[in-house]
Motif scaffolding. Structure first.
Motif, PDB file in Angstrom:
ATOM      1  N   ALA A 206     -14.592  53.265  29.023  1.00  0.00           N
ATOM      2  CA  ALA A 206     -14.678  53.052  27.579  1.00  0.00           C
ATOM      3  C   ALA A 206     -13.736  53.989  26.838  1.00  0.00           C
ATOM      4  O   ALA A 206     -13.060  53.587  25.875  1.00  0.00           O
ATOM      5  N   MET A 207     -13.671  55.236  27.274  1.00  0.00           N
ATOM      6  CA  MET A 207     -12.781  56.195  26.645  1.00  0.00           C
ATOM      7  C   MET A 207     -11.322  55.827  26.885  1.00  0.00           C
ATOM      8  O   MET A 207     -10.484  55.943  25.990  1.00  0.00           O
ATOM      9  N   ARG A 208     -11.023  55.392  28.107  1.00  0.00           N
ATOM     10  CA  ARG A 208      -9.645  55.021  28.438  1.00  0.00           C
ATOM     11  C   ARG A 208      -9.135  53.939  27.491  1.00  0.00           C
ATOM     12  O   ARG A 208      -7.987  53.987  27.038  1.00  0.00           O
ATOM     13  N   LYS A 209      -9.975  52.969  27.193  1.00  0.00           N
ATOM     14  CA  LYS A 209      -9.561  51.871  26.326  1.00  0.00           C
ATOM     15  C   LYS A 209      -9.266  52.329  24.905  1.00  0.00           C
ATOM     16  O   LYS A 209      -8.536  51.650  24.167  1.00  0.00           O
ATOM     17  N   SER A 210      -9.827  53.483  24.518  1.00  0.00           N
ATOM     18  CA  SER A 210      -9.621  53.980  23.154  1.00  0.00           C
ATOM     19  C   SER A 210      -8.421  54.911  23.036  1.00  0.00           C
ATOM     20  O   SER A 210      -8.076  55.348  21.927  1.00  0.00           O
ATOM     21  N   ILE A 211      -7.772  55.231  24.148  1.00  0.00           N
ATOM     22  CA  ILE A 211      -6.673  56.200  24.161  1.00  0.00           C
ATOM     23  C   ILE A 211      -5.341  55.456  24.222  1.00  0.00           C
ATOM     24  O   ILE A 211      -5.111  54.659  25.138  1.00  0.00           O
TER      25      ILE A 211
END
Length: 250
Positions: A206-211
């Motif tokens: 989930a974090m990867r998709k926001s970076i």
């Protein structure tokens, strides 16, 4: 950096361990400070196995006597401190209206008070030498974050301390800068995942998709930025906050 002694607080794991290893790899003699002395010893063993010089010291950076003792131990073992990396910290998250006072005090004491105490304990030797590098580890959370007012306030305070100390210490050849990591995969990430009700893998995805750059950070990413600020020829850069987060912030 082969003539320099560096101290890394919170150096027994995560970002701190990555920074300590990178500084040792660049030739520094490294004092690894951590409340978990076993963790600090493990990092020191890794540094020594690679041919470096390091010492592990158990310390609580929020306690003046502990800070003074730790800096004295490092100085006696390795020499006067020339590079300080204030990394020690942890999170105790909750909504601001529900936050216990002890959680507020504990987080602020380590992140902000600890950075201040370590600066006071090490900067005199730097001033005497006419050279020093202080790098404070902040966070993109300093710009605002949910359910962690203590952490946000402490990190914003670290950035303010960075700017103020940079002005005062510049005439003595000491630079003071800060790094604001974004999402970095460390033990604290597991805590964040649990708080979000996700597994670690789910949270990282989930974090990867926001970076914007499409990946989660590593301690190595932060260590590289520390090496820049700590470099001999980085003397014209002071009072700055660099967000190492895979995208623009601030």
């Amino acid at each position: 950096m082969e003539t320099r002694v560096a101290v890394v607080t919170g150096g027994g794991s995560g970002i701190g361990a990555g920074v300590a290893l990178a500084l040792a790899g660049a030739g520094c003699r490294v004092g690894v400070l951590d409340r978990n002395e076993d963790g600090a010893r493990s990092v020191v063993e890794e540094i020594r196995a690679a041919g470096g010089s390091a010492v592990a010291v158990g310390a609580d950076v929020g306690v003046p006597e502990s800070v003074e003792r730790a800096v004295d131990e490092v100085t006696a073992a390795l020499g006067p401190v020339g590079i300080l990396v204030n990394n020690a910290g942890f999170a105790r998250d909750s909504m601001v209206l529900d936050m216990p006072l002890e959680d507020w005090d504990a987080v602020v004491a380590t992140h902000l008070r600890g950075s201040f105490l370590m600066l006071q304990a090490t900067a005199p030797a730097m001033r005497s030498a006419g050279w020093g590098r202080i790098v404070n580890i902040s966070s993109i959370s300093a710009l605002g974050d949910n359910n962690r007012a203590n952490y946000v306030a402490a990190k914003a305070g670290v950035e303010g301390l960075t700017r103020a100390a940079a002005l005062e210490l510049a005439p003595y050849g000491i630079t003071v800068n800060a790094i604001g990591p974004g999402v970095v995969n460390t033990a604290m990430t597991k805590v964040s995942a649990a708080r979000a009700g996700r597994t670690l893998d789910e949270h990282l995805e989930a974090m990867r998709k926001s970076i914007p750059v499409g990946r989660v950070g590593t301690p190595y990413d932060i260590a590289r930025a520390v090496l820049f600020f700590a470099a001999e020829d980085a003397d014209y850069v002071t009072g700055q906050v660099l967000y190492v987060s895979g995208g623009p912030h601030g």
